[in-house]
Design a protein around this motif. Sequence first.
Motif, PDB file in Angstrom:
ATOM      1  N   VAL A 128       4.151  -4.359  -8.930  1.00  0.00           N
ATOM      2  CA  VAL A 128       3.152  -3.415  -8.428  1.00  0.00           C
ATOM      3  C   VAL A 128       2.754  -3.793  -7.015  1.00  0.00           C
ATOM      4  O   VAL A 128       2.948  -4.926  -6.571  1.00  0.00           O
ATOM      5  N   ASP A 129       2.176  -2.833  -6.319  1.00  0.00           N
ATOM      6  CA  ASP A 129       1.672  -3.090  -4.972  1.00  0.00           C
ATOM      7  C   ASP A 129       0.448  -4.011  -5.044  1.00  0.00           C
ATOM      8  O   ASP A 129      -0.317  -3.981  -6.015  1.00  0.00           O
ATOM      9  N   ALA A 130       0.274  -4.799  -4.016  1.00  0.00           N
ATOM     10  CA  ALA A 130      -0.913  -5.641  -3.910  1.00  0.00           C
ATOM     11  C   ALA A 130      -2.151  -4.759  -3.776  1.00  0.00           C
ATOM     12  O   ALA A 130      -2.088  -3.653  -3.229  1.00  0.00           O
ATOM     13  N   PRO A 131      -3.298  -5.201  -4.289  1.00  0.00           N
ATOM     14  CA  PRO A 131      -4.492  -4.337  -4.250  1.00  0.00           C
ATOM     15  C   PRO A 131      -4.900  -3.950  -2.831  1.00  0.00           C
ATOM     16  O   PRO A 131      -5.386  -2.832  -2.609  1.00  0.00           O
ATOM     17  N   GLU A 132      -4.680  -4.852  -1.869  1.00  0.00           N
ATOM     18  CA  GLU A 132      -5.079  -4.543  -0.498  1.00  0.00           C
ATOM     19  C   GLU A 132      -4.275  -3.385   0.094  1.00  0.00           C
ATOM     20  O   GLU A 132      -4.729  -2.738   1.041  1.00  0.00           O
ATOM     21  N   SER A 133      -3.087  -3.134  -0.452  1.00  0.00           N
ATOM     22  CA  SER A 133      -2.246  -2.055   0.074  1.00  0.00           C
ATOM     23  C   SER A 133      -2.486  -0.723  -0.622  1.00  0.00           C
ATOM     24  O   SER A 133      -1.876   0.285  -0.258  1.00  0.00           O
ATOM     25  N   VAL A 134      -3.360  -0.729  -1.628  1.00  0.00           N
ATOM     26  CA  VAL A 134      -3.667   0.503  -2.364  1.00  0.00           C
ATOM     27  C   VAL A 134      -5.049   0.983  -1.929  1.00  0.00           C
ATOM     28  O   VAL A 134      -6.030   0.265  -2.080  1.00  0.00           O
ATOM     29  N   MET A 146     -19.666   0.028  -9.821  1.00  0.00           N
ATOM     30  CA  MET A 146     -19.772  -1.374 -10.213  1.00  0.00           C
ATOM     31  C   MET A 146     -18.512  -2.172  -9.924  1.00  0.00           C
ATOM     32  O   MET A 146     -18.559  -3.399  -9.819  1.00  0.00           O
ATOM     33  N   PHE A 147     -17.380  -1.483  -9.793  1.00  0.00           N
ATOM     34  CA  PHE A 147     -16.101  -2.140  -9.584  1.00  0.00           C
ATOM     35  C   PHE A 147     -15.360  -1.495  -8.415  1.00  0.00           C
ATOM     36  O   PHE A 147     -15.437  -0.280  -8.212  1.00  0.00           O
ATOM     37  N   ASP A 148     -14.645  -2.322  -7.687  1.00  0.00           N
ATOM     38  CA  ASP A 148     -13.662  -1.828  -6.737  1.00  0.00           C
ATOM     39  C   ASP A 148     -12.378  -1.629  -7.533  1.00  0.00           C
ATOM     40  O   ASP A 148     -11.813  -2.592  -8.071  1.00  0.00           O
ATOM     41  N   ILE A 149     -11.909  -0.397  -7.647  1.00  0.00           N
ATOM     42  CA  ILE A 149     -10.769  -0.066  -8.495  1.00  0.00           C
ATOM     43  C   ILE A 149      -9.677   0.554  -7.634  1.00  0.00           C
ATOM     44  O   ILE A 149      -9.925   1.500  -6.884  1.00  0.00           O
ATOM     45  N   ARG A 150      -8.471   0.044  -7.768  1.00  0.00           N
ATOM     46  CA  ARG A 150      -7.315   0.582  -7.054  1.00  0.00           C
ATOM     47  C   ARG A 150      -6.316   1.086  -8.102  1.00  0.00           C
ATOM     48  O   ARG A 150      -5.667   0.297  -8.782  1.00  0.00           O
ATOM     49  N   TYR A 151      -6.238   2.415  -8.236  1.00  0.00           N
ATOM     50  CA  TYR A 151      -5.416   3.033  -9.266  1.00  0.00           C
ATOM     51  C   TYR A 151      -3.949   3.006  -8.866  1.00  0.00           C
ATOM     52  O   TYR A 151      -3.583   3.450  -7.779  1.00  0.00           O
ATOM     53  N   MET A 165      -4.181  -0.543 -13.085  1.00  0.00           N
ATOM     54  CA  MET A 165      -5.100  -0.575 -11.952  1.00  0.00           C
ATOM     55  C   MET A 165      -5.520  -1.999 -11.627  1.00  0.00           C
ATOM     56  O   MET A 165      -5.581  -2.861 -12.511  1.00  0.00           O
ATOM     57  N   TRP A 166      -5.769  -2.242 -10.361  1.00  0.00           N
ATOM     58  CA  TRP A 166      -6.429  -3.464  -9.927  1.00  0.00           C
ATOM     59  C   TRP A 166      -7.938  -3.251  -9.986  1.00  0.00           C
ATOM     60  O   TRP A 166      -8.435  -2.190  -9.576  1.00  0.00           O
ATOM     61  N   VAL A 167      -8.660  -4.245 -10.476  1.00  0.00           N
ATOM     62  CA  VAL A 167     -10.109  -4.117 -10.662  1.00  0.00           C
ATOM     63  C   VAL A 167     -10.783  -5.423 -10.257  1.00  0.00           C
ATOM     64  O   VAL A 167     -10.276  -6.515 -10.554  1.00  0.00           O
ATOM     65  N   ARG A 168     -11.935  -5.321  -9.589  1.00  0.00           N
ATOM     66  CA  ARG A 168     -12.791  -6.484  -9.382  1.00  0.00           C
ATOM     67  C   ARG A 168     -14.235  -6.001  -9.254  1.00  0.00           C
ATOM     68  O   ARG A 168     -14.496  -4.932  -8.686  1.00  0.00           O
ATOM     69  N   PRO A 219     -12.589 -17.134 -13.175  1.00  0.00           N
ATOM     70  CA  PRO A 219     -13.590 -16.340 -12.445  1.00  0.00           C
ATOM     71  C   PRO A 219     -13.180 -14.872 -12.373  1.00  0.00           C
ATOM     72  O   PRO A 219     -12.003 -14.544 -12.169  1.00  0.00           O
ATOM     73  N   VAL A 220     -14.150 -13.987 -12.535  1.00  0.00           N
ATOM     74  CA  VAL A 220     -13.860 -12.550 -12.550  1.00  0.00           C
ATOM     75  C   VAL A 220     -14.294 -11.868 -11.257  1.00  0.00           C
ATOM     76  O   VAL A 220     -14.357 -10.647 -11.187  1.00  0.00           O
ATOM     77  N   ASP A 221     -14.584 -12.668 -10.215  1.00  0.00           N
ATOM     78  CA  ASP A 221     -14.922 -12.074  -8.930  1.00  0.00           C
ATOM     79  C   ASP A 221     -13.680 -11.839  -8.075  1.00  0.00           C
ATOM     80  O   ASP A 221     -13.769 -11.580  -6.878  1.00  0.00           O
ATOM     81  N   GLN A 222     -12.513 -11.939  -8.679  1.00  0.00           N
ATOM     82  CA  GLN A 222     -11.237 -11.762  -8.003  1.00  0.00           C
ATOM     83  C   GLN A 222     -10.563 -10.481  -8.483  1.00  0.00           C
ATOM     84  O   GLN A 222     -11.010  -9.842  -9.436  1.00  0.00           O
ATOM     85  N   TRP A 223      -9.459 -10.115  -7.851  1.00  0.00           N
ATOM     86  CA  TRP A 223      -8.676  -8.984  -8.322  1.00  0.00           C
ATOM     87  C   TRP A 223      -8.016  -9.310  -9.660  1.00  0.00           C
ATOM     88  O   TRP A 223      -7.437 -10.386  -9.827  1.00  0.00           O
ATOM     89  N   MET A 224      -8.111  -8.374 -10.606  1.00  0.00           N
ATOM     90  CA  MET A 224      -7.469  -8.500 -11.909  1.00  0.00           C
ATOM     91  C   MET A 224      -6.688  -7.221 -12.189  1.00  0.00           C
ATOM     92  O   MET A 224      -7.139  -6.118 -11.858  1.00  0.00           O
ATOM     93  N   LEU A 225      -5.529  -7.369 -12.797  1.00  0.00           N
ATOM     94  CA  LEU A 225      -4.663  -6.224 -13.089  1.00  0.00           C
ATOM     95  C   LEU A 225      -4.819  -5.818 -14.548  1.00  0.00           C
ATOM     96  O   LEU A 225      -4.522  -6.603 -15.455  1.00  0.00           O
TER      97      LEU A 225
END
Length: 268
Positions: A128-134, A146-151, A165-168, A219-225
Amino acid sequence: MSAPDRADVLLEILTLEELDTNLFRAGNPDEPFMGHLYGGQVAAQALAAAARTVSEDRHPHSLHGYFLRAGRQDRPTIMAVDRDRDGGSFSSRHVNALQDGEVIFSALASFHVDETGIDYHVVGLPDVDAPESVPEHERIGGHNEMFDIRYLVSSPTDPWSSSRMWVRPRAKLPDDRVTRACVLTYMSDMGWAFSAVPGSDGIGGPSLDHAVWFHRSVPVDQWMLLNLEPVSVAGARGVFVGTIHDRAGTLIASIAQEALLRPRREQQ
């Protein structure tokens, strides 16, 4: 109010009021974003209530729940906890989430002391694409507050139907084991796994039962797939399984859910 301004809503809904021994009140966002309570919120709050009755050396390792009735957003939810068992290394709790005297969600939560042993999981993420590129989707509200979500996989008309999705979290959260598990529980009910199933257009429905296994606490303050895969659709019910990985490929949690799948016009 913009999404970053409301980022602390997640922490607010995970902070319960103790009413009496084994009895807690859970609140809702001030600005509802669905026609009913979001199931992942109720499940996360049930886990938070159960954790309040367990000694600090025992940490969540699984949650199994049934969604019994649609919850109302204009009512608080009362969490009644039964202390089923405290053993030598495990504690089990049964939580009934109540509104207007009726159970809307019933859950079993299990807690375990830390033990050493073999550590194995299938390493690696889907390609998958990195979250920063979505890019963030222009639709702001609901979970996006509440979340930054990259679909990553979604229909062109409804990105919230995404199965990957990427979620943090947007807010700074306490970094304790219970908060981590509650955030994962909230996330675990996001998305929709059945969009790719042939003939699934126009069908849908509420979650029926749901399970989360917490494998590793990170830690859940990071990007999670969050990745969801349908495994069966039959008898107007669908089952999917899912995983939550960190971006290094570590398996954090596994998910399984059954949902009601009827033509949407029959649900009105």
